[in-house]
Scaffold this motif. Structure first.
Motif, PDB file in Angstrom:
ATOM      1  N   GLU A 231       1.208  -0.714   0.060  1.00 51.48           N
ATOM      2  CA  GLU A 231       0.140   0.077   0.277  1.00 51.48           C
ATOM      3  C   GLU A 231       0.846   0.972   0.166  1.00 51.48           C
ATOM      4  O   GLU A 231       1.576   1.214   1.489  1.00 51.48           O
ATOM      5  CB  GLU A 231      -1.205   0.432   1.226  1.00 51.48           C
ATOM      6  N   PRO A 232       0.725   1.971  -0.834  1.00 46.08           N
ATOM      7  CA  PRO A 232       1.706   2.870  -1.210  1.00 46.08           C
ATOM      8  C   PRO A 232       1.929   3.806  -0.134  1.00 46.08           C
ATOM      9  O   PRO A 232       3.028   4.829   0.371  1.00 46.08           O
ATOM     10  CB  PRO A 232       1.337   3.861  -2.515  1.00 46.08           C
ATOM     11  N   ALA A 279      13.762   7.510   1.681  1.00 51.27           N
ATOM     12  CA  ALA A 279      13.532   5.414   1.162  1.00 51.27           C
ATOM     13  C   ALA A 279      12.209   4.972   1.304  1.00 51.27           C
ATOM     14  O   ALA A 279      11.806   4.207   0.435  1.00 51.27           O
ATOM     15  CB  ALA A 279      14.229   4.748   2.421  1.00 51.27           C
ATOM     16  N   ALA A 280      11.443   5.211   2.099  1.00 55.00           N
ATOM     17  CA  ALA A 280      10.324   5.043   2.811  1.00 55.00           C
ATOM     18  C   ALA A 280       9.436   5.833   1.482  1.00 55.00           C
ATOM     19  O   ALA A 280       7.859   5.433   0.430  1.00 55.00           O
ATOM     20  CB  ALA A 280       9.622   5.436   3.039  1.00 55.00           C
ATOM     21  N   LEU A 281      10.046   6.652   1.070  1.00 51.34           N
ATOM     22  CA  LEU A 281       8.662   7.393  -0.037  1.00 51.34           C
ATOM     23  C   LEU A 281       9.494   6.532  -1.384  1.00 51.34           C
ATOM     24  O   LEU A 281       8.749   7.089  -2.322  1.00 51.34           O
ATOM     25  CB  LEU A 281       9.420   9.298  -0.269  1.00 51.34           C
ATOM     26  N   GLU A 282      10.937   6.369  -1.520  1.00 55.62           N
ATOM     27  CA  GLU A 282      10.523   5.861  -2.923  1.00 55.62           C
ATOM     28  C   GLU A 282      10.419   4.632  -3.199  1.00 55.62           C
ATOM     29  O   GLU A 282      10.014   4.092  -4.217  1.00 55.62           O
ATOM     30  CB  GLU A 282      12.133   5.271  -2.560  1.00 55.62           C
ATOM     31  N   ARG A 283      10.138   3.605  -1.401  1.00 55.31           N
ATOM     32  CA  ARG A 283       8.937   2.576  -2.201  1.00 55.31           C
ATOM     33  C   ARG A 283       7.758   2.862  -2.272  1.00 55.31           C
ATOM     34  O   ARG A 283       7.022   1.854  -2.964  1.00 55.31           O
ATOM     35  CB  ARG A 283       8.939   1.668  -0.054  1.00 55.31           C
ATOM     36  N   ALA A 284       6.753   3.389  -1.918  1.00 53.37           N
ATOM     37  CA  ALA A 284       5.856   4.205  -2.287  1.00 53.37           C
ATOM     38  C   ALA A 284       5.699   4.111  -4.089  1.00 53.37           C
ATOM     39  O   ALA A 284       4.742   4.145  -4.330  1.00 53.37           O
ATOM     40  CB  ALA A 284       5.528   5.911  -1.558  1.00 53.37           C
ATOM     41  N   LEU A 287       5.809   1.593  -5.686  1.00 52.83           N
ATOM     42  CA  LEU A 287       4.546   0.613  -6.221  1.00 52.83           C
ATOM     43  C   LEU A 287       3.959   1.200  -8.017  1.00 52.83           C
ATOM     44  O   LEU A 287       2.908   0.586  -8.057  1.00 52.83           O
ATOM     45  CB  LEU A 287       3.926   0.828  -5.142  1.00 52.83           C
ATOM     46  N   GLY A 288       4.335   2.364  -8.344  1.00 53.14           N
ATOM     47  CA  GLY A 288       4.058   2.333  -9.380  1.00 53.14           C
ATOM     48  C   GLY A 288       2.549   3.033  -9.090  1.00 53.14           C
ATOM     49  O   GLY A 288       1.649   3.173 -10.708  1.00 53.14           O
ATOM     50  N   ARG A 289       1.904   3.951  -8.473  1.00 55.37           N
ATOM     51  CA  ARG A 289       0.829   4.149  -8.216  1.00 55.37           C
ATOM     52  C   ARG A 289       0.465   5.345  -8.251  1.00 55.37           C
ATOM     53  O   ARG A 289       1.675   6.131  -8.001  1.00 55.37           O
ATOM     54  CB  ARG A 289      -0.335   3.499  -7.139  1.00 55.37           C
TER      55      ARG A 289
END
Lengths: 430, 144
Positions: A231-232, A279-284, A287-289
């Protein structure tokens, strides 16, 4: 081991184990309140035994086994709970420590189910917060009361009622799918962020920051990112909290007065937390949404975090991000922030135009930051008398003492500079 | 409050011997557990000291002396660290006890140290005053 030392050690075990314990028990007995009672019972038995026997090698498994045995006893004695007993029976009641050890590790879904239950829409916002802190944070009612500056019985009552509500509503302990999942996640994120904000900027009283709430919210957010990694917005919220937390040290001065973002000593920002936030922002993003409101706010916070000096701030980018945010989650507060960013990027006069359009906005009627921002822009435009009046107005609108003091100080500064001919010259202060 | 669990070096870690697959897997599970509890802040392993550099100041006010690794005294060497954020020292100890024996050959040693950090945001005015004084000292030279 002394009793005191043993109790402190047991507290630590409880803090680590309680959420998992309650989550797993709740899945078995299908009742969050009963699950907590069982877990608490097991803890009481541990408090009696461990000071003598020492803490077992696998305290989590010990507590789980004990809680399950209690559950069997209780359900046998209480025929009224036949329904639950039946379900429980199906879940194979004969556990040994070995079984529990084998189970451990894959707890993600159960924790997520518990988080969904404590943040259930059938509960009031206050009840969600209290129940989440209690069942997932392992905080005592006393600690929660302390954090929220309310009497302990109030919190205790909220929790009891919340558990009853969940029981009466027969809340299903499950992980929903699709649109419902997103809805439920957003309700959870709201609770976590509410908690964080309550700690970050206390609404009233002499203290600007209530740290334990922030830390607990951040921990819950990090937990959530592990159990709901796809979940972004979960990562977006974690990013936002990490980056905001990186500035803790620099947000308050010696006498508890707030220090604004542009005046903070950036060398003292916590760069480990900034890195974690990025890093967390990058993970969000990965997720491509499209980024949601939390991720967008995190992206804005990241812009500040990445500017080595206030002068390096990419205000044009921040203005664009606020533009996106005002589309994703329109609100007068976002609009006010957009005005600030635009003022910084393209000039105070343009920013002031937007701010003045917000003057009659009912939602901002009691919002002290509106006159505060207005005062700031007016001061920069050299309109000192108007700026002073705006800061005075802002001071009269906030109940928070340090904020009040800051507004009064700025008003006084404007009064001093009233005679200067600064018309059109941007002020030095931000 | 933050704690650092420091894994001490051993003859193996210094020789660049990689840990067994089982140990790597156990460590991974442990780190996952830390992450799922929301307490993991950072964790990393370090290369052996053969690639390290030591800078010392043998003379007060003198020039730094640069020494290339490897360094002796394996016990004084850090092989890796895990940083956690927890509520109490007891909680940190409990987590540290759950870390797998970091080497498995009788030399494993974990040292637990609290990190000096005011992000834990004390509201004690005396502590805040001390922090401010320290801050001013740190900022002093930069202003000139």
């Amino acid at each position: 081991m002394s009793d005191r030392a043993a109790h402190r050690a047991i507290d630590a075990v409880w803090r680590i184990e309680s959420a998992k314990l309650i989550a797993r028990l709740a899945t078995m007995v299908r009742d969050v309140g009963l699950a907590e009672d069982l877990a608490q019972d097991a803890l009481l038995i541990a408090l009696e035994r461990w000071p003598e026997t020492g803490i077992p090698d696998n305290p989590g498994a010990w507590l789980m086994t004990t809680a399950k045995r209690r559950a069997i006893d209780l359900l046998r004695r209480n025929k009224l709970r036949d329904r639950k007993y039946e379900e429980y029976g199906r879940a194979s009641p004969l556990y040994t420590e070995d079984d529990v050890e084998k189970e451990s590790g894959e707890i993600g879904d159960e924790l997520l189910r518990l988080i969904f239950a404590t943040c259930h829409p059938s509960l009031s916002q206050e009840a969600r917060v209290a129940l989440t802190l209690r069942l997932l944070g392992g905080l005592t009612t006393d600690e929660i009361a302390h954090a929220y500056l309310v009497p302990e019985p109030t919190v205790a009552q909220r929790i009891v009622r919340a558990k009853k509500t969940l029981g009466a509503a027969r809340v299903k302990l499950d992980v929903p799918e699709g649109a419902e999942l997103e809805e439920r996640i957003s309700s959870v994120l709201e609770v976590v962020y509410l908690m964080y904000n309550e700690g970050y900027s206390a609404t009233a009283g002499g203290s600007w920051i209530r740290a334990p709430l922030c830390q607990e919210a951040l921990r819950l957010g990090r937990m959530l990112a592990e159990v709901a990694p796809r979940e972004p917005e979960v990562h977006g919220l974690v990013a936002l909290m990490e980056i905001q937390s990186s500035r803790f040290k620099t947000r308050i001065g010696l006498s508890g007065e707030p220090i604004l973002l542009m005046d903070q000593n950036r060398a003292l920002w916590d760069h480990l937390l900034i890195r974690r936030g990025l890093a967390a922002l990058e993970r969000a993003r990965s997720l491509g949404r499209p980024l949601g409101p939390y991720a967008l706010q995190a992206a804005i916070a990241a812009c500040h975090a990445q500017a080595p000096t206030p002068g390096d701030t990419d205000w044009a980018r921040i203005a664009a991000l606020y533009e996106a945010l005002s589309r994703a989650a329109p609100s007068p507060v976002v609009e006010l922030n957009r005005a600030v960013a635009i003022a910084m990027a393209f000039g105070s006069a343009i920013g002031l135009q937007i701010v003045d359009r917000l003057a009659d906005e009912p939602a901002l009627k009691g919002y002290y930051l509106l006159p505060s921002v207005r005062g700031d822009l007016l001061a920069k435009l050299g309109r000192m008398e108007e700026a002073r009046a705006a800061f005075e107005r802002a001071a009269s609108m906030t109940q928070n003492l340090p904020e009040q003091a800051l507004m009064r100080r700025r008003a006084a500064e404007c009064a001093e500079r009233r005679g200067e001919d600064t018309n059109g010259v941007p002020g030095a202060r931000v | 409050m933050r704690f650092m669990m420091i894994v001490k070096g051993t003859t193996d870690s210094e020789a660049g011997v990689m840990p067994s697959e089982e140990l790597v897997a156990a460590m991974q599970r442990y780190n996952e557990e830390l992450a799922k509890a929301g307490v993991l802040v950072a964790a990393d392993g370090l290369h052996p000291t053969s690639g390290g550099i030591r800078i010392s100041y043998p003379e007060p006010g003198g020039k730094p002396k640069i020494t290339d690794g490897p360094f002796t005294e394996a016990k004084e060497i850090i092989a890796g660290f895990t940083m956690i954020e927890v509520k109490s020292k007891e909680e940190a100890v409990e987590w540290a006890l759950r870390m797998p024996d970091p080497h498995g050959y009788g030399q494993g040693q974990i040292e637990l140290r609290q990190i000096f950090d005011m992000t834990d945001l004390t509201q004690d005015p005396e502590m805040l005053a001390k922090e401010q004084a320290l801050r001013e000292r740190l900022e002093g030279p930069r202003r000139t």
